[in-house]
Write a protein that holds these residues in place. Sequence first.
Motif, mmCIF file in Angstrom:
data_model
loop_
_atom_site.group_PDB
_atom_site.id
_atom_site.type_symbol
_atom_site.label_atom_id
_atom_site.label_comp_id
_atom_site.label_asym_id
_atom_site.label_seq_id
_atom_site.Cartn_x
_atom_site.Cartn_y
_atom_site.Cartn_z
ATOM 1 N N VAL A 14 0.836 -1.202 0.000
ATOM 2 C CA VAL A 14 0.000 0.000 0.000
ATOM 3 C C VAL A 14 0.871 1.252 0.000
ATOM 4 C CG1 VAL A 14 -1.592 1.372 1.417
ATOM 5 C CG2 VAL A 14 -2.051 -1.052 1.039
ATOM 6 N N LEU A 15 1.907 1.256 0.839
ATOM 7 C CA LEU A 15 2.816 2.408 0.898
ATOM 8 C C LEU A 15 3.555 2.609 -0.417
ATOM 9 C CD1 LEU A 15 4.328 2.060 4.500
ATOM 10 C CD2 LEU A 15 2.680 3.763 3.699
ATOM 11 N N GLY A 16 3.959 1.498 -1.050
ATOM 12 C CA GLY A 16 4.659 1.571 -2.337
ATOM 13 C C GLY A 16 3.785 2.166 -3.429
ATOM 14 N N ILE A 146 -2.382 13.292 -14.149
ATOM 15 C CA ILE A 146 -1.999 13.847 -12.847
ATOM 16 C C ILE A 146 -3.211 13.865 -11.917
ATOM 17 C CG2 ILE A 146 -1.296 15.969 -11.645
ATOM 18 C CD1 ILE A 146 0.507 16.578 -14.103
ATOM 19 N N VAL A 147 -4.336 14.357 -12.436
ATOM 20 C CA VAL A 147 -5.575 14.421 -11.640
ATOM 21 C C VAL A 147 -6.017 13.020 -11.220
ATOM 22 C CG1 VAL A 147 -8.035 15.036 -11.711
ATOM 23 C CG2 VAL A 147 -6.331 16.604 -12.662
ATOM 24 N N THR A 148 -5.939 12.065 -12.171
ATOM 25 C CA THR A 148 -6.327 10.676 -11.879
ATOM 26 C C THR A 148 -5.467 10.096 -10.764
ATOM 27 O OG1 THR A 148 -7.051 10.338 -14.168
ATOM 28 C CG2 THR A 148 -6.617 8.366 -12.865
ATOM 29 N N LYS A 149 -4.160 10.348 -10.826
ATOM 30 C CA LYS A 149 -3.258 9.834 -9.788
ATOM 31 C C LYS A 149 -3.586 10.421 -8.423
ATOM 32 C CE LYS A 149 0.667 8.764 -12.773
ATOM 33 N NZ LYS A 149 2.013 9.149 -13.221
ATOM 34 N N LEU A 150 -3.898 11.712 -8.384
ATOM 35 C CA LEU A 150 -4.234 12.357 -7.115
ATOM 36 C C LEU A 150 -5.555 11.819 -6.557
ATOM 37 C CD1 LEU A 150 -3.177 16.049 -7.892
ATOM 38 C CD2 LEU A 150 -1.949 14.374 -6.496
ATOM 39 N N ILE A 151 -6.522 11.581 -7.443
ATOM 40 C CA ILE A 151 -7.805 11.011 -7.015
ATOM 41 C C ILE A 151 -7.603 9.590 -6.502
ATOM 42 C CG2 ILE A 151 -10.063 10.188 -7.844
ATOM 43 C CD1 ILE A 151 -10.072 12.668 -9.723
ATOM 44 N N LEU A 152 -6.794 8.806 -7.216
ATOM 45 C CA LEU A 152 -6.519 7.432 -6.775
ATOM 46 C C LEU A 152 -5.785 7.421 -5.435
ATOM 47 C CD1 LEU A 152 -5.510 5.671 -10.123
ATOM 48 C CD2 LEU A 152 -7.497 5.143 -8.709
ATOM 49 N N PHE A 153 -4.882 8.376 -5.246
ATOM 50 C CA PHE A 153 -4.160 8.481 -3.976
ATOM 51 C C PHE A 153 -5.145 8.779 -2.835
ATOM 52 C CE2 PHE A 153 -1.944 11.118 -0.799
ATOM 53 C CZ PHE A 153 -0.967 10.203 -0.386
ATOM 54 N N ALA A 154 -6.052 9.738 -3.074
ATOM 55 C CA ALA A 154 -7.059 10.079 -2.058
ATOM 56 C C ALA A 154 -7.977 8.884 -1.801
ATOM 57 C CB ALA A 154 -7.875 11.289 -2.513
ATOM 58 N N GLY A 155 -8.357 8.195 -2.879
ATOM 59 C CA GLY A 155 -9.202 7.008 -2.745
ATOM 60 C C GLY A 155 -8.514 5.908 -1.964
ATOM 61 N N LEU A 157 -6.217 6.336 0.380
ATOM 62 C CA LEU A 157 -6.228 6.734 1.795
ATOM 63 C C LEU A 157 -7.577 6.424 2.438
ATOM 64 C CD1 LEU A 157 -4.362 10.181 1.837
ATOM 65 C CD2 LEU A 157 -3.495 7.966 2.579
ATOM 66 N N PHE A 158 -8.643 6.755 1.710
ATOM 67 C CA PHE A 158 -9.993 6.487 2.210
ATOM 68 C C PHE A 158 -10.213 4.987 2.423
ATOM 69 C CE2 PHE A 158 -14.371 5.248 1.171
ATOM 70 C CZ PHE A 158 -15.058 5.892 2.191
ATOM 71 N N LEU A 159 -9.788 4.173 1.445
ATOM 72 C CA LEU A 159 -9.958 2.718 1.549
ATOM 73 C C LEU A 159 -9.121 2.142 2.690
ATOM 74 C CD1 LEU A 159 -10.013 1.689 -2.219
ATOM 75 C CD2 LEU A 159 -11.897 1.474 -0.595
ATOM 76 N N ALA A 160 -7.898 2.660 2.851
ATOM 77 C CA ALA A 160 -7.024 2.161 3.922
ATOM 78 C C ALA A 160 -7.632 2.447 5.295
ATOM 79 C CB ALA A 160 -5.642 2.799 3.803
ATOM 80 N N ILE A 161 -8.143 3.664 5.474
ATOM 81 C CA ILE A 161 -8.760 4.037 6.761
ATOM 82 C C ILE A 161 -10.038 3.223 6.991
ATOM 83 C CG2 ILE A 161 -9.891 5.918 8.019
ATOM 84 C CD1 ILE A 161 -7.848 7.802 6.530
ATOM 85 N N SER A 162 -10.860 3.100 5.925
ATOM 86 C CA SER A 162 -12.108 2.334 6.033
ATOM 87 C C SER A 162 -11.828 0.873 6.354
ATOM 88 C CB SER A 162 -12.899 2.417 4.729
ATOM 89 O OG SER A 162 -13.195 3.741 4.402
ATOM 90 N N GLY A 163 -10.835 0.296 5.678
ATOM 91 C CA GLY A 163 -10.477 -1.105 5.918
ATOM 92 C C GLY A 163 -9.988 -1.326 7.334
ATOM 93 N N PHE A 164 -9.210 -0.377 7.828
ATOM 94 C CA PHE A 164 -8.705 -0.476 9.201
ATOM 95 C C PHE A 164 -9.853 -0.444 10.205
ATOM 96 C CE2 PHE A 164 -7.132 1.598 13.098
ATOM 97 C CZ PHE A 164 -6.173 0.662 13.477
ATOM 98 N N GLY A 182 -15.735 -3.732 -0.402
ATOM 99 C CA GLY A 182 -15.231 -4.647 -1.431
ATOM 100 C C GLY A 182 -15.465 -4.120 -2.839
ATOM 101 N N VAL A 183 -16.657 -3.566 -3.077
ATOM 102 C CA VAL A 183 -16.989 -3.008 -4.405
ATOM 103 C C VAL A 183 -16.108 -1.801 -4.705
ATOM 104 C CG1 VAL A 183 -18.789 -1.809 -5.735
ATOM 105 C CG2 VAL A 183 -19.371 -3.855 -4.413
ATOM 106 N N LEU A 184 -15.946 -0.915 -3.710
ATOM 107 C CA LEU A 184 -15.098 0.273 -3.898
ATOM 108 C C LEU A 184 -13.639 -0.117 -4.136
ATOM 109 C CD1 LEU A 184 -16.522 2.717 -1.185
ATOM 110 C CD2 LEU A 184 -16.775 2.889 -3.662
ATOM 111 N N PHE A 185 -13.176 -1.130 -3.408
ATOM 112 C CA PHE A 185 -11.798 -1.598 -3.575
ATOM 113 C C PHE A 185 -11.595 -2.177 -4.973
ATOM 114 C CE2 PHE A 185 -8.616 -5.036 -3.274
ATOM 115 C CZ PHE A 185 -7.515 -4.268 -2.935
#
Length: 197
Positions: A14-16, A146-155, A157-164, A182-185
């Motif tokens: 995830v960090l990578g 660039i925008v897609t990468k930033l959105i994926l990065f934010a997504g 973070l959201f998935l990591a926090i939600s999963g935790f 699961g669907v969002l992931f």
Amino acid sequence: MSRGFKLFLGVLMVLGIAAYLIITAILDMTNKEDLHTVNIDMATEVLEVEHSISGLIPMGTDHYYIGINEDTAEAYIIKAPKKWLKENFGVDKMARKAGGLDITALAKSITDSETRNAISSNVSQVDGLTYPVGTNYLDTGYKSKIVTKLILFAGMLFLAISGFVIMKKGRESSRVLSIIFGVLFFAWCIAFLILIV
């Protein structure tokens, strides 16, 4: 393999991916050296590359064009959407706009040797041209990436926090919440694959 080691590998992955997304987005945003504004009088498609997973699941198509400035005899390999050629150039391959088409794009290297060789073979048939950016291509869609990468990065973070949170709650967590996660992931994974393929 112990649960702790699996968790460690998961966190490392995830960090990578997170580092890849944010670092490459920032590098592209701040890269003024490879940003070019060029004028194109005529253009034609030189290669279409279809991407898929294991040859079964289609993941999009790349279109490479050659754009030529008639006054300077300078040519550029341009990566752009399929509609780009039809929207900006007529059936005679000449620019619809008087004075040619100005494009601002980021120069990138073609990492796939098969694609690079195919493009070189196709453009070598046209004599008397010079290539100011060499074998690199001009990516007209660099801003949207660039925008897609930033959105994926934010997504991510959201998935990591939600999963935790879901893992911490354990059996108390709603089954519906787990299904939504699961669907969002899955959707995030597809979007990430489309970006990198």
